[in-house]
Design a protein around this motif. Sequence first.
Motif, PDB file in Angstrom:
ATOM      1  N   ALA A   1      -3.013   2.539  -4.180  1.00  0.00           N
ATOM      2  CA  ALA A   1      -2.894   1.402  -3.781  1.00  0.00           C
ATOM      3  C   ALA A   1      -3.742   0.873  -2.322  1.00  0.00           C
ATOM      4  O   ALA A   1      -4.229  -0.087  -2.405  1.00  0.00           O
ATOM      5  N   GLU A   2      -3.828   1.722  -1.598  1.00  0.00           N
ATOM      6  CA  GLU A   2      -4.554   1.693  -0.258  1.00  0.00           C
ATOM      7  C   GLU A   2      -6.174   1.576  -0.713  1.00  0.00           C
ATOM      8  O   GLU A   2      -6.826   0.660   0.036  1.00  0.00           O
ATOM      9  N   TYR A   3      -6.613   2.365  -1.641  1.00  0.00           N
ATOM     10  CA  TYR A   3      -7.956   2.134  -1.900  1.00  0.00           C
ATOM     11  C   TYR A   3      -8.239   0.725  -2.628  1.00  0.00           C
ATOM     12  O   TYR A   3      -9.250   0.092  -2.369  1.00  0.00           O
ATOM     13  N   MET A   4      -7.450   0.189  -3.482  1.00  0.00           N
ATOM     14  CA  MET A   4      -7.618  -1.005  -4.396  1.00  0.00           C
ATOM     15  C   MET A   4      -7.180  -2.188  -3.323  1.00  0.00           C
ATOM     16  O   MET A   4      -7.310  -3.418  -3.759  1.00  0.00           O
ATOM     17  N   GLY A   5      -6.340  -1.917  -2.391  1.00  0.00           N
ATOM     18  CA  GLY A   5      -6.141  -3.100  -1.367  1.00  0.00           C
ATOM     19  C   GLY A   5      -4.934  -3.766  -2.031  1.00  0.00           C
ATOM     20  O   GLY A   5      -5.014  -5.164  -1.809  1.00  0.00           O
ATOM     21  N   VAL A   6      -3.999  -3.139  -2.457  1.00  0.00           N
ATOM     22  CA  VAL A   6      -2.973  -3.894  -3.149  1.00  0.00           C
ATOM     23  C   VAL A   6      -1.699  -3.086  -2.435  1.00  0.00           C
ATOM     24  O   VAL A   6      -1.806  -1.974  -1.844  1.00  0.00           O
ATOM     25  N   GLN A   7      -0.473  -3.787  -2.724  1.00  0.00           N
ATOM     26  CA  GLN A   7       0.845  -3.044  -2.462  1.00  0.00           C
ATOM     27  C   GLN A   7       1.115  -2.361  -3.355  1.00  0.00           C
ATOM     28  O   GLN A   7       0.899  -2.134  -4.749  1.00  0.00           O
ATOM     29  N   ILE A   8       1.966  -0.871  -2.920  1.00  0.00           N
ATOM     30  CA  ILE A   8       2.206   0.136  -3.806  1.00  0.00           C
ATOM     31  C   ILE A   8       3.240  -0.655  -5.022  1.00  0.00           C
ATOM     32  O   ILE A   8       3.101   0.001  -6.210  1.00  0.00           O
ATOM     33  N   GLU A   9       3.967  -1.514  -4.468  1.00  0.00           N
ATOM     34  CA  GLU A   9       4.834  -2.078  -5.611  1.00  0.00           C
ATOM     35  C   GLU A   9       3.943  -3.076  -6.838  1.00  0.00           C
ATOM     36  O   GLU A   9       4.468  -3.364  -7.701  1.00  0.00           O
ATOM     37  N   ASP A  10       2.625  -3.356  -6.643  1.00  0.00           N
ATOM     38  CA  ASP A  10       1.828  -3.801  -7.235  1.00  0.00           C
ATOM     39  C   ASP A  10       1.522  -3.056  -8.794  1.00  0.00           C
ATOM     40  O   ASP A  10       0.824  -3.331  -9.730  1.00  0.00           O
ATOM     41  N   LEU A  11       1.785  -1.625  -8.583  1.00  0.00           N
ATOM     42  CA  LEU A  11       1.452  -0.600  -9.289  1.00  0.00           C
ATOM     43  C   LEU A  11       2.508  -0.491 -10.388  1.00  0.00           C
ATOM     44  O   LEU A  11       3.884  -0.604  -9.843  1.00  0.00           O
ATOM     45  N   PRO A  12       2.378  -0.352 -11.703  1.00  0.00           N
ATOM     46  CA  PRO A  12       3.734  -0.071 -12.603  1.00  0.00           C
ATOM     47  C   PRO A  12       4.319   0.930 -12.274  1.00  0.00           C
ATOM     48  O   PRO A  12       4.202   2.279 -11.942  1.00  0.00           O
ATOM     49  N   ASN A  13       5.841   0.461 -11.769  1.00  0.00           N
ATOM     50  CA  ASN A  13       6.684   1.611 -11.222  1.00  0.00           C
ATOM     51  C   ASN A  13       6.227   2.006 -10.124  1.00  0.00           C
ATOM     52  O   ASN A  13       6.850   3.335  -9.709  1.00  0.00           O
ATOM     53  N   SER A  14       5.385   1.783  -9.412  1.00  0.00           N
ATOM     54  CA  SER A  14       4.771   2.169  -8.242  1.00  0.00           C
ATOM     55  C   SER A  14       4.275   3.327  -8.341  1.00  0.00           C
ATOM     56  O   SER A  14       4.471   4.419  -7.462  1.00  0.00           O
TER      57      SER A  14
END
Length: 262
Positions: free
Chosen positions: A40-53
């Motif tokens: 998430a940090e590498y992609m510049g998104v929030q962890i919640e943006d990943l499926p099921n974090s």
Amino acid sequence: MPRRYIDLSVALTAGIKSDPPHALPEIEYLDHKQTGPKMAEYMGVQIEDLPNSEYAAIERVKISTHNGTHVDAPYHYFSRQDERLIPGGRPSQKIDELPLEWFHNSGVKLDFRHFEDGYIVQPNDIEAELNRIGHALSPMEIVLVNTRAGSRYGHDDYVDSGCGMSKAATLWMLEQGIRVVGTDGWSWDPPFSFTKQRIKAGGSPDLIWEGHRAGREIGYSHIEKLHNLECLPAKGFEVICFPVKIHQASAGWTRAVAIVDD
């Protein structure tokens, strides 16, 4: 015709007695939750943006080429090989230099589970077992040796269990065109603890690693830490045991498999 596949490999496992203490494998397991934050940090998104974090499950391993079920190259045994075949021999082949034709052939199983731990198998023992199963060796067959060690994998006494192959027994098979052999023991040779006792009692230093050293005279490979050999018939099966191609290495891991036509 139905075909049965028998897995002849152990699972690479940490935390069990598969090797001497200084040589045990280490495996670090990272699950989907543990790897999520960095992605998430590498992609510049929030962890919640990943499926099921979650991201990916991965493992980090610290092993040698001789952990797990593996194929040894002649280079492991000595710096030169084929001294009996070529004047002065030649540089020993490494695992990425061996012919693929060696590692997919008809198999033969020698049942030596009745021999006590530390016993040194001799040519007459092989001949007696071949007579018992009604088989004569043919060039390029893969000979698998079933010892008591197979039943002790993961137990405290595994490294010290099973019989081992003498130089004479190994050469007897190599002289008949065999180039790949295998054992369910930790080593192709008798356990080192028994060899050490024999040396202490006045035995010749030539006993040290004598089965391996046969490769100095005629190059060959052997598989160590095989599994499920007791499930195999004595003959009438194929073995596939291609080693992982590691640049200039002394060994490579294998997922050894037997195929039996039922």
